[in-house]
Design a protein around this motif. Structure first.
Motif, PDB file in Angstrom:
ATOM      1  N   HIS A  65       8.934  -4.982   4.118  1.00 27.38           N
ATOM      2  CA  HIS A  65       8.389  -3.638   4.333  1.00 27.38           C
ATOM      3  C   HIS A  65       8.563  -2.790   3.071  1.00 27.38           C
ATOM      4  CE1 HIS A  65       7.712  -3.769   8.697  1.00 27.38           C
ATOM      5  NE2 HIS A  65       8.768  -4.567   8.752  1.00 27.38           N
ATOM      6  N   PRO A  66       7.642  -1.839   2.847  1.00 28.27           N
ATOM      7  CA  PRO A  66       7.847  -0.859   1.783  1.00 28.27           C
ATOM      8  C   PRO A  66       9.125  -0.073   2.041  1.00 28.27           C
ATOM      9  CG  PRO A  66       5.601  -0.763   2.656  1.00 28.27           C
ATOM     10  CD  PRO A  66       6.394  -1.667   3.555  1.00 28.27           C
ATOM     11  N   ARG A  89      -2.232  -5.022   5.417  1.00 31.89           N
ATOM     12  CA  ARG A  89      -2.352  -3.730   4.743  1.00 31.89           C
ATOM     13  C   ARG A  89      -3.111  -2.739   5.621  1.00 31.89           C
ATOM     14  NH1 ARG A  89      -5.062  -5.932  -0.660  1.00 31.89           N
ATOM     15  NH2 ARG A  89      -6.273  -6.934   0.996  1.00 31.89           N
ATOM     16  N   ALA A  90      -2.502  -1.579   5.790  1.00 30.10           N
ATOM     17  CA  ALA A  90      -3.143  -0.518   6.567  1.00 30.10           C
ATOM     18  C   ALA A  90      -4.480  -0.170   5.936  1.00 30.10           C
ATOM     19  CB  ALA A  90      -2.248   0.717   6.622  1.00 30.10           C
ATOM     20  N   GLN A  91      -5.478   0.001   6.745  1.00 30.59           N
ATOM     21  CA  GLN A  91      -6.816   0.422   6.348  1.00 30.59           C
ATOM     22  C   GLN A  91      -7.515  -0.549   5.398  1.00 30.59           C
ATOM     23  OE1 GLN A  91      -6.639   4.555   5.156  1.00 30.59           O
ATOM     24  NE2 GLN A  91      -5.710   5.140   7.100  1.00 30.59           N
ATOM     25  N   SER A  92      -7.033  -1.776   5.323  1.00 27.75           N
ATOM     26  CA  SER A  92      -7.725  -2.794   4.533  1.00 27.75           C
ATOM     27  C   SER A  92      -8.953  -3.261   5.301  1.00 27.75           C
ATOM     28  CB  SER A  92      -6.791  -3.987   4.284  1.00 27.75           C
ATOM     29  OG  SER A  92      -7.520  -5.073   3.753  1.00 27.75           O
ATOM     30  N   PRO A  93     -10.063  -3.504   4.622  1.00 31.46           N
ATOM     31  CA  PRO A  93     -11.248  -4.020   5.328  1.00 31.46           C
ATOM     32  C   PRO A  93     -11.016  -5.412   5.909  1.00 31.46           C
ATOM     33  CG  PRO A  93     -11.622  -3.963   2.955  1.00 31.46           C
ATOM     34  CD  PRO A  93     -10.305  -3.282   3.202  1.00 31.46           C
ATOM     35  N   THR A  94      -9.976  -6.116   5.429  1.00 32.50           N
ATOM     36  CA  THR A  94      -9.677  -7.447   5.953  1.00 32.50           C
ATOM     37  C   THR A  94      -8.356  -7.455   6.744  1.00 32.50           C
ATOM     38  OG1 THR A  94      -8.709  -8.083   3.815  1.00 32.50           O
ATOM     39  CG2 THR A  94     -11.021  -8.666   4.202  1.00 32.50           C
ATOM     40  N   THR A 179      -0.427  -0.565  13.000  1.00 30.96           N
ATOM     41  CA  THR A 179      -1.627  -0.173  12.254  1.00 30.96           C
ATOM     42  C   THR A 179      -1.599  -0.652  10.800  1.00 30.96           C
ATOM     43  OG1 THR A 179      -0.634   1.965  11.723  1.00 30.96           O
ATOM     44  CG2 THR A 179      -2.044   1.826  13.707  1.00 30.96           C
ATOM     45  N   GLY A 180      -0.577  -1.422  10.466  1.00 26.91           N
ATOM     46  CA  GLY A 180      -0.525  -2.006   9.126  1.00 26.91           C
ATOM     47  C   GLY A 180       0.559  -1.422   8.262  1.00 26.91           C
ATOM     48  N   LEU A 181       0.724  -2.059   7.107  1.00 27.03           N
ATOM     49  CA  LEU A 181       1.719  -1.661   6.111  1.00 27.03           C
ATOM     50  C   LEU A 181       1.047  -0.786   5.062  1.00 27.03           C
ATOM     51  CD1 LEU A 181       3.329  -5.190   5.572  1.00 27.03           C
ATOM     52  CD2 LEU A 181       4.190  -3.328   7.020  1.00 27.03           C
ATOM     53  N   THR A 182       1.665   0.308   4.718  1.00 23.11           N
ATOM     54  CA  THR A 182       1.162   1.175   3.653  1.00 23.11           C
ATOM     55  C   THR A 182       1.905   0.797   2.385  1.00 23.11           C
ATOM     56  OG1 THR A 182       0.709   2.919   5.232  1.00 23.11           O
ATOM     57  CG2 THR A 182       0.820   3.557   2.913  1.00 23.11           C
TER      58      THR A 182
END
Length: 183
Positions: A65-66, A89-94, A179-182
């Motif tokens: 984690h970050p 990754r948060a908000q990644s298209p993949t 929701t993903g990792l920032t």
């Protein structure tokens, strides 16, 4: 060396260009200027070497984690493995997609794994050894993982599973709140 971007942006299959003669071969496995061309500017601060004995064994799916997220460069130096990454990754298209490729001592390929990805592998032969370069030191307080068979990711492992640690078997599944990792 040649960098081929995978179907997950920022992750690369790195193909070496060995020079051969009657003695064998020699290949460059890292070049700071070449890696800078794909946007890699971090230092490698830790190297690890794993040995997995049994064909069909799985290790993974691990990440940090970050703020201790890490870039990894993975190479198989003995045997053959099916190496897998999943984009967290948060908000990644993949986001939630995975990519797998064979790494082997014979093909010499490496996998460049950006921050925000989970990583794991399944052995395709006995006695597989992997070398990992890491851009961040291992931090137990930032350790993360998802289960190897998370239905939200849907990895298709090529062989029946022969060996799996209790720890890897008990990693959590992703839930709808993740929701993903920032990074």
């Amino acid at each position: 060396m040649t960098f081929k971007e995978t179907s997950l942006p920022g992750a690369y299959l790195v193909e070496l260009s060995p020079r051969s003669d009657n003695r064998g071969w020699f290949a460059r496995t890292y070049d700071k200027a070449a890696f800078a061309q794909i946007g890699h500017h971090d230092d490698w601060v830790q190297m690890n070497h794993s040995m997995t004995c049994q064909t069909g064994a799985i290790r993974g799916m691990h990440f940090q984690h970050p703020p201790k997220a890490e870039i990894k460069l993975v190479r198989c130096v003995a045997g053959r493995v099916f190496d897998v990454i999943a984009d967290l990754r948060a908000q990644s298209p993949t986001f939630g997609r995975w990519f797998g490729t064979e790494l082997s001592a014979d093909n010499g390929h490496m996998l460049y794994i950006p921050k925000g990805f989970a990583h794991g592998f399944q052995t395709l032969t006995a006695d597989c050894q992997l070398i990992y370069c890491h851009s961040a030191y291992y931090s137990p307080d930032h350790e993360g993982a998802i289960r190897y068979n998370d239905p939200r990711i849907g990895i298709t492992w090529p062989l029946p599973i022969s060996d799996l640690s209790d720890r890897d078997a008990s990693h959590p599944l992703l839930n709808d709140q993740f929701t993903g990792l920032t990074v």
